[in-house]
Scaffold this motif. Structure first.
Motif, mmCIF file in Angstrom:
data_model
loop_
_atom_site.group_PDB
_atom_site.id
_atom_site.type_symbol
_atom_site.label_atom_id
_atom_site.label_comp_id
_atom_site.label_asym_id
_atom_site.label_seq_id
_atom_site.Cartn_x
_atom_site.Cartn_y
_atom_site.Cartn_z
ATOM 1 N N PRO A 255 47.581 37.152 -9.874
ATOM 2 C CA PRO A 255 47.728 36.183 -8.771
ATOM 3 C C PRO A 255 49.159 36.088 -8.260
ATOM 4 O O PRO A 255 49.382 36.035 -7.029
ATOM 5 N N ALA A 256 50.151 36.089 -9.162
ATOM 6 C CA ALA A 256 51.543 36.028 -8.721
ATOM 7 C C ALA A 256 51.967 37.328 -8.053
ATOM 8 O O ALA A 256 52.681 37.324 -7.037
ATOM 9 N N LEU A 289 39.921 33.762 -12.486
ATOM 10 C CA LEU A 289 41.090 33.839 -11.604
ATOM 11 C C LEU A 289 40.724 34.271 -10.184
ATOM 12 O O LEU A 289 41.605 34.395 -9.327
ATOM 13 N N GLY A 290 39.436 34.501 -9.957
ATOM 14 C CA GLY A 290 38.995 34.895 -8.615
ATOM 15 C C GLY A 290 39.519 36.246 -8.179
ATOM 16 O O GLY A 290 39.853 36.440 -7.005
ATOM 17 N N LEU A 291 39.537 37.207 -9.099
ATOM 18 C CA LEU A 291 40.135 38.520 -8.825
ATOM 19 C C LEU A 291 39.090 39.631 -8.711
ATOM 20 O O LEU A 291 39.437 40.809 -8.801
ATOM 21 N N GLN A 292 37.830 39.258 -8.478
ATOM 22 C CA GLN A 292 36.781 40.275 -8.453
ATOM 23 C C GLN A 292 37.020 41.324 -7.378
ATOM 24 O O GLN A 292 36.551 42.460 -7.498
ATOM 25 N N ASP A 293 37.728 40.946 -6.305
ATOM 26 C CA ASP A 293 37.930 41.879 -5.203
ATOM 27 C C ASP A 293 39.022 42.900 -5.471
ATOM 28 O O ASP A 293 39.154 43.889 -4.735
ATOM 29 N N CYS A 294 39.806 42.697 -6.531
ATOM 30 C CA CYS A 294 40.937 43.611 -6.725
ATOM 31 C C CYS A 294 41.002 44.242 -8.113
ATOM 32 O O CYS A 294 41.878 45.085 -8.355
#
Length: 425
Positions: A255-256, A289-294
């Protein structure tokens, strides 16, 4: 214990017969286990006669354990032929997490029938063991029982065992009783010296890299195959999906990192290993962390498929807790990737100059984040990275090993002849 073991007769050869002893070795049931051991072993086998004995831990309740912990101790076949080499998997009694002080002895007893049969057939002149304990301890006992020289290669688990008050004496006994201690990094050689091994019996022989298998491929084509944007920034980590390798340490920084690099993608390459399986935990972390797209989980890949994935990336990152000599660092460099890794084991010996990447303290998340920002922004000399890999080919390593095995076999034959002459008197 079997009463007899049938072994084919010794083939014609001028070189000593080497038997590799390692509990970590690929099989049909564990195809990704110990690939780095097999890589070195079979390259030695291209020059010297070679067989493999890979003891497999077993206990009567193992089937129930696999039901409770799927993937735990899957076992192995009794025998396989791999690339023309014999690989045996004798069982030895071992209770999970308990009585580890007996694993070396029990491994030696489990392997003894096969090793004795190979010795009687003239197919055992040198034992080449991998890992100091329990494999090295077992090899030391087998060498003593069968009267053959033994080498042990330290690969990274030894620092943990040296800190264990129960296992440290057994590790010391193993290293004191063998003829040669190889270490895949100088840090491990220094550990051997601290454990009392004389300097003249130690030698650093790192892992090598296969430059034909690992070479840069066109990035655009590799990204298209993976469905990655052509202009994205891409990080990649390769290894078993376990805590030690540190995939979760990269994921928590994404995220950062994406605040500055909104097109950032992360390739997670690997699957379960004998150390465990963090797949579900890592996937849950990505969702939280909502990172499924990356974040892309590729699963385990065959070595021949790995170069394309590495070539699709910009930076290789391995925030590992412990390593001996991580082959994958050189494999990444051979594909033109800079490396960001942690200052553990032999990592700083592989990433030995700033033009190859950055080594950060283990557990220092801000330092890891800063190093990744810098690596993504920096215009790297891909040719220099490739040249460093070219200086670390397998051929150079095998030259050293072949010379050592030849010398040890000659010394062993001389000692046996002297003993025979003494007995005859």
């Amino acid at each position: 214990m079997p009463a007899a073991v049938t072994v084919p007769p010794r083939p014609q050869s001028n070189g000593p017969h080497v038997v590799v002893l390692s509990s970590l070795f690929p099989s049909a049931l564990q195809p990704g286990s110990g690939l780095f051991v097999r890589e070195r072993a079979f390259r030695v086998g291209a020059r010297l006669p070679l067989a493999v004995v890979a003891p497999t831990p077993w206990f009567p309740g193992q089937t129930l354990l696999r039901r409770l912990r799927p993937g735990s101790r899957p076992g192995a076949p009794r025998h396989e032929r791999q690339r023309g080499f014999d690989v045996w998997y004798p069982r030895f009694f071992s209770l999970p997490l308990v009585l580890r002080r007996l694993d070396g002895l029990l491994m030696a007893l489990g392997a003894l029938p096969r090793m004795r049969a190979l010795h009687r057939a003239g197919r055992l002149d040198v034992i080449d063991a991998h890992f100091g304990y329990p494999d090295g301890h077992a090899a030391m006992l087998l060498g003593r029982w069968l009267g053959v020289p033994v080498t042990v290669t330290l690969r990274g688990t030894e620092a943990r065992h040296a800190a264990d008050p129960v296992l440290r004496p057994r590790l010391q006994q193993a290293l004191a009783g063998v003829q040669r201690v190889f270490a895949v990094s100088d840090s491990l050689r220094r550990l051997a010296l601290q454990l009392g091994v004389p300097p003249e019996r130690t030698r650093v022989v790192g892992n090598g890299v296969d430059l034909l298998r690992f070479a840069p491929q066109p990035r655009a084509a590799c990204r298209e195959r993976l469905g990655l944007p052509a202009d994205a920034q891409v990080l990649v980590t390769v290894g078993g999906l376990v805590e030690r390798k540190g995939f979760h340490r990269v994921i928590e920084l994404l995220p950062a990192l994406r605040l500055r690099w909104p097109g950032l993608h992360y390739l997670v390459v690997g699957g379960p290993s004998p150390e465990g399986d963090w797949t579900a935990r890592l996937q849950a972390q990505v969702r939280e962390l909502g990172l499924q797209d990356c974040v892309r989980f590729t699963g385990p890949l065959e070595p021949d498929d790995l170069a394309g994935v590495l070539s699709a990336a910009d930076v290789f990152v391995l925030p590992t807790r412990n390593e001996g000599w991580a082959n994958v660092l050189l494999e990444a460099m051979a594909c033109g990737l800079p490396v960001v890794t942690t200052d553990v084991g032999g990592n700083a010996e592989v990433v030995s100059r700033p033009e190859l990447g950055t080594v950060v303290p283990f557990g220092d998340a801000p330092a890891l984040e800063a190093a990744l920002h810098e690596a993504l922004a920096r215009p790297w000399d891909r040719g220099a990275l490739r040249r460093h890999a070219e200086a670390n080919t397998w051929d150079r390593r095998i030259d050293d090993l072949e010379a050592e095995f030849l010398a040890l076999a000659r010394a062993g034959q001389g000692a046996a002849a002297a003993l025979h002459e003494e007995v005859a008197r």
